[in-house]
Design an enzyme around this catalytic site. Sequence first.
Site, PDB file in Angstrom:
ATOM      1  N   LYS A 182       0.837  -1.202   0.000  1.00 37.83           N
ATOM      2  CA  LYS A 182       0.000   0.000   0.000  1.00 37.83           C
ATOM      3  C   LYS A 182       0.870   1.248   0.000  1.00 37.83           C
ATOM      4  CE  LYS A 182      -3.755  -2.201   2.550  1.00 37.83           C
ATOM      5  NZ  LYS A 182      -4.550  -2.194   3.796  1.00 37.83           N
TER       6      LYS A 182
ATOM      7  N   TYR B  30      -5.210   5.528  -0.943  1.00 36.86           N
ATOM      8  CA  TYR B  30      -4.125   4.562  -1.035  1.00 36.86           C
ATOM      9  C   TYR B  30      -4.225   3.700  -2.272  1.00 36.86           C
ATOM     10  CZ  TYR B  30      -7.356   1.327   1.435  1.00 36.86           C
ATOM     11  OH  TYR B  30      -8.430   0.571   1.820  1.00 36.86           O
TER      12      TYR B  30
END
Length: 182
Positions: free
Chosen positions: A72, A132
């Site tokens: 991420k 993200y």
Amino acid sequence: MQKRETSLNDCFILEPQVFGDARGFFFESFNQRKFNELIGTERYSFVQDNHSKSARGVLRGLHYQMQQPQGKLVRVVQGEVFDVALDLRRSSSTFGKWFGLILNETNKRQLWIPPGFAHGFVVLSETAEFLYKTTDFYAPEHERCIVWNDKKLAIDWQFQGQPLLSAKDKNGAAFENAEVYP
């Protein structure tokens, strides 16, 4: 963009070069070529972008996927959060260690959390919008959660009071009972 080390192996803070004047600002928030240069030998591609908005005190995490693990690249575009990465790779010298930092609309920092980590954040401002990118698709059947207030981990969430939690986050596993990566 500059890369800053954290206390966890392979987890980095990325700080963009921001150009600003009386009109506002501009910065390149992502460049695949530059990202690959900064991260090193492993090449990651992003397949999904996520955007959440949360109120003060909302705590999301600590989430990870056992299969289809997600790397991420996280950032905040409005508000402020305390963001946490937890190394779940048993083979890592930083296994079971966590790192946290403030992400907000002012510092424009991003945190790279590689596959094999759990991730969570708590909102410190009135609201926060959190973006993200992920290296694999969301797979709810493979998702796991470690309870946010695990005594062994002793994460300092930099938040006073009781956070607002989903049922999943209230019922997360203790770290010592959690599935981890080899």
